[in-house]
Design a protein around this motif. Sequence first.
Motif, PDB file in Angstrom:
ATOM      1  N   GLU A   1      45.083  45.898  18.123  1.00  0.00           N
ATOM      2  CA  GLU A   1      45.478  44.651  18.229  1.00  0.00           C
ATOM      3  C   GLU A   1      46.508  44.238  18.501  1.00  0.00           C
ATOM      4  O   GLU A   1      46.779  43.572  19.334  1.00  0.00           O
ATOM      5  CB  GLU A   1      45.665  44.306  16.699  1.00  0.00           C
ATOM      6  CG  GLU A   1      44.065  44.852  15.464  1.00  0.00           C
ATOM      7  CD  GLU A   1      44.562  43.518  14.391  1.00  0.00           C
ATOM      8  OE1 GLU A   1      45.456  43.159  13.830  1.00  0.00           O
ATOM      9  OE2 GLU A   1      44.193  43.284  14.059  1.00  0.00           O
TER      10      GLU A   1
ATOM     11  N   ARG B   1      46.772  40.923  21.976  1.00  0.00           N
ATOM     12  CA  ARG B   1      47.487  39.888  21.687  1.00  0.00           C
ATOM     13  C   ARG B   1      47.713  39.669  23.064  1.00  0.00           C
ATOM     14  O   ARG B   1      48.410  38.923  23.560  1.00  0.00           O
ATOM     15  CB  ARG B   1      48.991  40.177  20.808  1.00  0.00           C
ATOM     16  CG  ARG B   1      48.044  40.257  19.323  1.00  0.00           C
ATOM     17  CD  ARG B   1      49.522  40.016  18.296  1.00  0.00           C
ATOM     18  NE  ARG B   1      48.924  40.937  17.156  1.00  0.00           N
ATOM     19  CZ  ARG B   1      48.654  41.816  16.230  1.00  0.00           C
ATOM     20  NH1 ARG B   1      49.190  42.757  16.948  1.00  0.00           N
ATOM     21  NH2 ARG B   1      48.177  41.171  15.012  1.00  0.00           N
TER      22      ARG B   1
ATOM     23  N   VAL C   1      44.327  35.165  20.459  1.00  0.00           N
ATOM     24  CA  VAL C   1      42.869  35.632  20.640  1.00  0.00           C
ATOM     25  C   VAL C   1      42.036  34.627  19.824  1.00  0.00           C
ATOM     26  O   VAL C   1      40.794  34.551  20.264  1.00  0.00           O
ATOM     27  CB  VAL C   1      43.310  36.765  19.439  1.00  0.00           C
ATOM     28  CG1 VAL C   1      41.919  37.852  19.484  1.00  0.00           C
ATOM     29  CG2 VAL C   1      44.043  37.728  19.956  1.00  0.00           C
ATOM     30  N   LEU C   2      41.855  34.363  18.927  1.00  0.00           N
ATOM     31  CA  LEU C   2      41.922  32.955  17.901  1.00  0.00           C
ATOM     32  C   LEU C   2      41.021  31.825  18.145  1.00  0.00           C
ATOM     33  O   LEU C   2      40.468  31.495  17.878  1.00  0.00           O
ATOM     34  CB  LEU C   2      42.141  33.623  16.498  1.00  0.00           C
ATOM     35  CG  LEU C   2      42.794  34.166  15.396  1.00  0.00           C
ATOM     36  CD1 LEU C   2      42.794  34.180  14.305  1.00  0.00           C
ATOM     37  CD2 LEU C   2      41.104  35.214  15.326  1.00  0.00           C
TER      38      LEU C   2
ATOM     39  N   SER D   1      50.555  36.128  20.536  1.00  0.00           N
ATOM     40  CA  SER D   1      50.792  36.047  19.254  1.00  0.00           C
ATOM     41  C   SER D   1      48.505  35.819  18.645  1.00  0.00           C
ATOM     42  O   SER D   1      47.470  36.107  20.168  1.00  0.00           O
ATOM     43  CB  SER D   1      50.485  34.397  19.128  1.00  0.00           C
ATOM     44  OG  SER D   1      49.442  33.686  20.300  1.00  0.00           O
ATOM     45  N   ASN D   2      48.266  35.392  17.542  1.00  0.00           N
ATOM     46  CA  ASN D   2      47.342  36.408  17.178  1.00  0.00           C
ATOM     47  C   ASN D   2      45.943  34.675  17.772  1.00  0.00           C
ATOM     48  O   ASN D   2      44.820  34.687  17.336  1.00  0.00           O
ATOM     49  CB  ASN D   2      47.073  35.756  15.761  1.00  0.00           C
ATOM     50  CG  ASN D   2      47.346  37.117  15.338  1.00  0.00           C
ATOM     51  OD1 ASN D   2      48.026  38.016  15.979  1.00  0.00           O
ATOM     52  ND2 ASN D   2      48.046  37.309  13.686  1.00  0.00           N
ATOM     53  N   ARG D   3      46.676  33.606  17.684  1.00  0.00           N
ATOM     54  CA  ARG D   3      46.416  32.240  18.213  1.00  0.00           C
ATOM     55  C   ARG D   3      45.560  32.559  19.643  1.00  0.00           C
ATOM     56  O   ARG D   3      44.628  31.761  19.665  1.00  0.00           O
ATOM     57  CB  ARG D   3      47.136  31.232  18.574  1.00  0.00           C
ATOM     58  CG  ARG D   3      46.372  29.689  18.497  1.00  0.00           C
ATOM     59  CD  ARG D   3      47.769  28.661  18.415  1.00  0.00           C
ATOM     60  NE  ARG D   3      47.236  27.338  19.342  1.00  0.00           N
ATOM     61  CZ  ARG D   3      48.330  26.379  19.408  1.00  0.00           C
ATOM     62  NH1 ARG D   3      49.475  26.868  20.137  1.00  0.00           N
ATOM     63  NH2 ARG D   3      47.747  25.162  20.237  1.00  0.00           N
TER      64      ARG D   3
ATOM     65  N   ARG E   1      44.854  44.776   9.832  1.00  0.00           N
ATOM     66  CA  ARG E   1      44.552  44.326  10.663  1.00  0.00           C
ATOM     67  C   ARG E   1      44.652  42.803  10.602  1.00  0.00           C
ATOM     68  O   ARG E   1      44.646  42.354   9.625  1.00  0.00           O
ATOM     69  CB  ARG E   1      42.265  44.407  10.386  1.00  0.00           C
ATOM     70  CG  ARG E   1      41.998  45.851  11.003  1.00  0.00           C
ATOM     71  CD  ARG E   1      40.375  45.870  10.062  1.00  0.00           C
ATOM     72  NE  ARG E   1      40.117  46.072   8.800  1.00  0.00           N
ATOM     73  CZ  ARG E   1      40.022  44.879   8.477  1.00  0.00           C
ATOM     74  NH1 ARG E   1      39.670  43.635   8.772  1.00  0.00           N
ATOM     75  NH2 ARG E   1      40.002  45.867   6.719  1.00  0.00           N
ATOM     76  N   GLU E   2      44.756  42.077  11.597  1.00  0.00           N
ATOM     77  CA  GLU E   2      44.682  40.835  11.061  1.00  0.00           C
ATOM     78  C   GLU E   2      44.373  40.266  12.128  1.00  0.00           C
ATOM     79  O   GLU E   2      43.420  39.099  11.380  1.00  0.00           O
ATOM     80  CB  GLU E   2      46.997  40.072  11.571  1.00  0.00           C
ATOM     81  CG  GLU E   2      47.586  41.101  11.033  1.00  0.00           C
ATOM     82  CD  GLU E   2      48.857  41.042  11.722  1.00  0.00           C
ATOM     83  OE1 GLU E   2      49.269  39.603  12.943  1.00  0.00           O
ATOM     84  OE2 GLU E   2      50.259  41.451  11.339  1.00  0.00           O
ATOM     85  N   LEU E   3      43.615  40.449  12.901  1.00  0.00           N
ATOM     86  CA  LEU E   3      42.312  39.583  13.943  1.00  0.00           C
ATOM     87  C   LEU E   3      40.969  39.640  13.447  1.00  0.00           C
ATOM     88  O   LEU E   3      40.440  39.096  13.414  1.00  0.00           O
ATOM     89  CB  LEU E   3      42.989  39.830  14.978  1.00  0.00           C
ATOM     90  CG  LEU E   3      44.404  39.691  15.621  1.00  0.00           C
ATOM     91  CD1 LEU E   3      44.776  40.222  17.457  1.00  0.00           C
ATOM     92  CD2 LEU E   3      44.499  38.209  15.843  1.00  0.00           C
TER      93      LEU E   3
END
Length: 525
Positions: free
Chosen positions: A78, A82, A406-407, A402-404, A120-122
Amino acid sequence: MEQGQDNIDCDLLIVGGGINGAGIARDAAGRGLSVVLCEKDDLASHTSSASSKLIHGGLRYLEYYEFGLVRKALIEREVLLRSAPHIIKPLRFVMPVDKGQRPAWMLRAGLFIYDSLARRELLPGSHGLDLRDHPTGKPLKPEFSRGFVYSDGWVDDARLVVLNAVDAAERGARVFTRTSCESARREGDRWVAVLRGEGAALTVRARALVNAAGPWTAHFLQTAVQQPSTKSLRLIKGSHIVVKRLFDHPYAYIFQHPDGRIVFAIPYEQDFTLIGTTDLDYKGDVNSVAIDRDEIMYLCELSSRYFRRSIVPADVVWTYSGVRPLVEDEAASASAVTRDYRLEFDKRGAPLLSVFGGKITTFRKLAEEAVDMLAPSLPVNGGAWTGKACLPGGDLFGAHPSNRSVLEFERYVQQLQQKYPWLPGALTARYARAYGTRTDMLLAGRRGLEDMGEEVLPGLYAAEVDYLMQLEWALTAQDILWRRSKLGLHMAADAEAMLDHWIRTNRTSRDKQADFEPPKSVASH
């Protein structure tokens, strides 16, 4: 960095331009050290561009009780997603339940542990699948009716190496490709090394030396440094085949084999499927590693065991092989050899740190630990920093990982298309994946395709060739078509020769680099 015409003084000399050497150079330069890195070939010429292209914890390592390694890799998975959302992306894997192999309960238990070892966040967790009514079941033989799906990541491995080198260079490191280290000896509190490029020699005086030569690590110690190592490497050959696309969905597969090995079938370069890898002990010349007929047959037969469509050697459009320098642990099989790394630190005089083993997913952590080891002997300006920094081009929605990023990668692609509406959509998507926010540097001052220069090959313009040669150490068509990109897969058979001819006839004196002179950093443009 103090420098004469034929010599350089630096804090740290790194030998090896694979992922570990480039990662250590980046970390060290970011802590204020003056760094020199030399690589005898192009960056990522060998092991680091011959991986399965995965950022993963290593599900199968759980069978060998490598819980610490898997957890470390899952945490890094992760962090890396990021930091480089353009060249690393999430990927879902489907594992069919194969009667006679690992039973469903064992797979379910393994995946539960895999999901639980790190936060896990993503990435979504694993669950069971009814392959009879799921898109991933259609390409498979009807006897595979059950399966499991779980998450890992895909990476452009060669670009990961290059971007670490770019970041190191922009932080002051000097990167010399096609430059070998002929000798290194201690003189007082310094290492004195002789580097040689195309005929020219350069002397480097360094406070510390890092041996990150991959499969050549032990050889470098014995020949250039003239001292034996206390650790031995086990060279494991891994080969892959590429065939025309076998399925239309975005999932990858992980297949079991009766011999206990695991093989992946991965969507690759839009039009292809990547299948691998083999695990074989290797005793040959590490400078010329190639797949053999038995390996091709093995991968074809294993794939045909699962897919409805039979795969034969004639279907193979490309192959690649690499040698993984793993730490010898007396494992009975090549598949069972640990993928963890060992750092050998010799402090008898000027420090020498040698890197043994490792896997691409844990390179950043390895680099961080390596520089932490060296720090007490060097004038570092700070502590570990790479865990919270983007690689070049990865700052899609701000300077910090940032997660953003990736997402919402597709949103970034859409914004790029709006910014450069004259750029064909397929080219925009490719640039976004290869260069991320550095696409702006590639396209700076250009307002139409006519500003991109000659279309040297389909979809490859002079502007991109110049960018790669000036800022990413590319010198040949092979560097550009097979490492900085995989455009070679999409080109005619004579594309490499055509591009090499174009480079020879169009490279101006302004573009030519003096001996040992790395490309100018992007920061200077």
